[in-house]
Scaffold this active site. Structure first.
Site, PDB file in Angstrom:
ATOM      1  N   GLY A  46       0.814  -1.211   0.000  1.00 47.18           N
ATOM      2  CA  GLY A  46       0.000   0.000   0.000  1.00 47.18           C
ATOM      3  C   GLY A  46       0.844   1.255   0.000  1.00 47.18           C
ATOM      4  N   HIS A  52       4.839   1.813  -7.877  1.00 44.74           N
ATOM      5  CA  HIS A  52       3.720   0.865  -7.950  1.00 44.74           C
ATOM      6  C   HIS A  52       2.900   1.089  -9.223  1.00 44.74           C
ATOM      7  CE1 HIS A  52       4.129   1.185  -3.365  1.00 44.74           C
ATOM      8  NE2 HIS A  52       4.444  -0.072  -3.648  1.00 44.74           N
ATOM      9  N   LYS A 164      13.824  -2.100  -7.833  1.00 39.40           N
ATOM     10  CA  LYS A 164      14.385  -1.433  -6.658  1.00 39.40           C
ATOM     11  C   LYS A 164      14.709  -2.501  -5.602  1.00 39.40           C
ATOM     12  CE  LYS A 164      13.076   0.741  -2.884  1.00 39.40           C
ATOM     13  NZ  LYS A 164      11.959   1.184  -2.085  1.00 39.40           N
ATOM     14  N   GLN A 168      15.016  -9.063  -3.495  1.00 43.23           N
ATOM     15  CA  GLN A 168      13.698  -9.664  -3.317  1.00 43.23           C
ATOM     16  C   GLN A 168      13.266 -10.351  -4.609  1.00 43.23           C
ATOM     17  OE1 GLN A 168      10.218  -7.579  -1.367  1.00 43.23           O
ATOM     18  NE2 GLN A 168       9.601  -7.304  -3.491  1.00 43.23           N
ATOM     19  N   SER A 200       9.786   5.243  -2.881  1.00 47.69           N
ATOM     20  CA  SER A 200       9.568   4.311  -1.775  1.00 47.69           C
ATOM     21  C   SER A 200       8.495   4.865  -0.861  1.00 47.69           C
ATOM     22  CB  SER A 200      10.865   4.123  -0.976  1.00 47.69           C
ATOM     23  OG  SER A 200      10.579   3.550   0.280  1.00 47.69           O
TER      24      SER A 200
END
Lengths: 301, 301
Positions: A46, A52, A164, A168, A200
């Site tokens: 979120g 995003h 970024k 991950q 971010s």
């Protein structure tokens, strides 16, 4: 099945469907699969920003339907980290999602995702032990586990992740391959603010002064790239220069500066072939990361 | 979609389809799913016996198509265990499968299931730490990981497991629930040889004399049940009697005798409510397990 959609046209006619329970989301996924529609998936915590939105746009481009999840995953926060203060602004996020043409928002509760008797964890060994995994105990176990759960609920054909979070991405790609999952993991380049700061959700923790300090992350990477372009190949020389740049302004606490193989994350002494330069540092309460890929005498971000 | 099939009729007309690569199996699963056929799955390590056949029969009864996997999973064997000598007899197994009406045999190679760079493991905490998990380091990590991989490849609607491996069943049930998998785990009761020995691929390790010793496992459970029926409620009294029975004949090395909750595996001092009695012991090179469920003043196997 891949075709570019007319996103603007879809935006006119669509409303965002919201699933706040696992069973509801599974029902939607099953229905989409039955209709032979491809599902694109953008998992987020979120507090949506331009990074995003870039992921969502990519998904809209390549998939029939786009699911965005918003779930602040408690298991990827360390004990001393910012789980409680992590920014949450669901209404604002929904507005942003409605402005894109995203189809479905999945935002489950933590109690449903991790009920009291929860016991199962997924570990991707080796690559989880470097960089962000080194000082953040259990971080990548938390990430891998929640992403696997989300994949099983949303059942995407493609899942979109930003570069970024380079490490991950590598962890998720390894998990997908090792566990024989039928999800295509799509890498999307990092998105920066006009001043160079990597986008971010944690940037909002920064005061105007801290933001100036935070800019040293992207600046140090630009300088490193320039130095490599000019012929520097020693990782130590580059790393020292990055360190000097980060410590120039007060208030930057370095977690790591890594110059390493972009897949195995093993440190390099000489910058030969494709190399990842990754930084993590704390500015105030904000833990920030940034990275770039360089090649000998040639760079790309 | 559940209906009893006429297995005999199917046996006449069917041939066993064999998939020895992951991609082939995925293709078959995708095709079955597209035809809206339900997939039943029986994962095995081969060397099929009556216990396996019971599982296959159950699957044939409840599902449109039945997939049996044969894969001697290296990651669930300890360093000093019998991976190399574990019985393998694929041709014999195929004959047995053809005699049932199983539809598909999946038998992948270890190199394809665990390629050199393999990194991902699934751990079900808490329940993995008791009984068989206590002395078999990493055993349930190996089991959970391979079962998850197999589920992702075979994509079953229902998967059938024998209650002989009671704890394994609990681990898999927890994993399925925690990871939000859409697989119904079906429990099938333990199957015994006429003399009472629980069916196991490892029984063939036993010499005729060792087999007599091995019978003390099932005998000790029968006696325990009788004692509980007669009113004994002390777990210690029951456990001591089982121990005496196991040690009566020479050559039985007890791993554990557990009297515990059948779900949490926590030890009980008093046998109240539903209770699991589980035994593991080595007879010669064969590690054998057996169990039964008892209730106060009433038992069922």
């Amino acid at each position: 099945m891949i075709e570019t959609k007319n996103i603007a046209a879809r935006r006119e006619t669509k409303t965002l469907q919201v699933a706040s329970s696992i069973s509801k989301m599974k029902e939607i996924a099953e229905s989409l699969r039955r209709q032979n529609l491809t599902i694109g998936f953008v998992p987020t915590m979120g507090c949506l920003h331009g990074g995003h939105l870039r992921l969502i746009k990519k998904s809209l481009e390549f998939c029939d339907r786009t699911v965005v999840s918003i779930f602040v995953n408690p298991t990827q926060f360390g004990r001393d980290e910012d789980l409680d203060s992590y920014p949450r602004q669901l209404e604002d996020d929904i507005e942003k999602l409605e402005a894109t043409a995203a189809d479905i928002l999945f935002h489950p509760g933590a109690e449903e995702m991790y009920p009291q008797n929860y016991k199962t964890h997924v570990q991707v060994q080796d690559i989880s032990e470097y960089l962000c995994g080194k000082n953040r105990d259990g971080f990548f176990i938390g990430v891998a586990t929640v992403v696997l759960k989300l994949f099983n609920i949303v059942r995407p054909h493609r899942a979109f992740f930003g570069e970024k979070d380079w490490q991950q991405l590598a962890v998720i790609e390894a998990m997908v391959e090792d566990l024989n999952l039928d999800v295509a993991v799509v890498r999307v380049p990092l998105v920066r603010e006009p001043d160079g700061l990597a986008m971010s959700s944690r940037n909002r923790y920064l005061s105007p002064q801290q933001r100036q300090t935070a800019l040293s992350l992207s600046r140090s990477l630009r300088e490193a790239r320039d130095n490599i372009r000019r012929g520097t190949t020693s990782a130590k020389v580059i790393s020292d220069a990055i360190q000097r740049c980060l410590l120039e302004k007060e208030g930057c606490e370095i977690d790591y500066i890594a110059i390493c193989d972009p897949e195995s994350f093993r440190a390099k002494e000489q910058i030969r072939g494709r190399t990842l330069i990754a930084i993590a540092a704390k500015v105030g309460v904000a833990r920030l990361i940034d990275n770039c890929i360089v090649e000998e005498n040639e760079c790309s971000e």
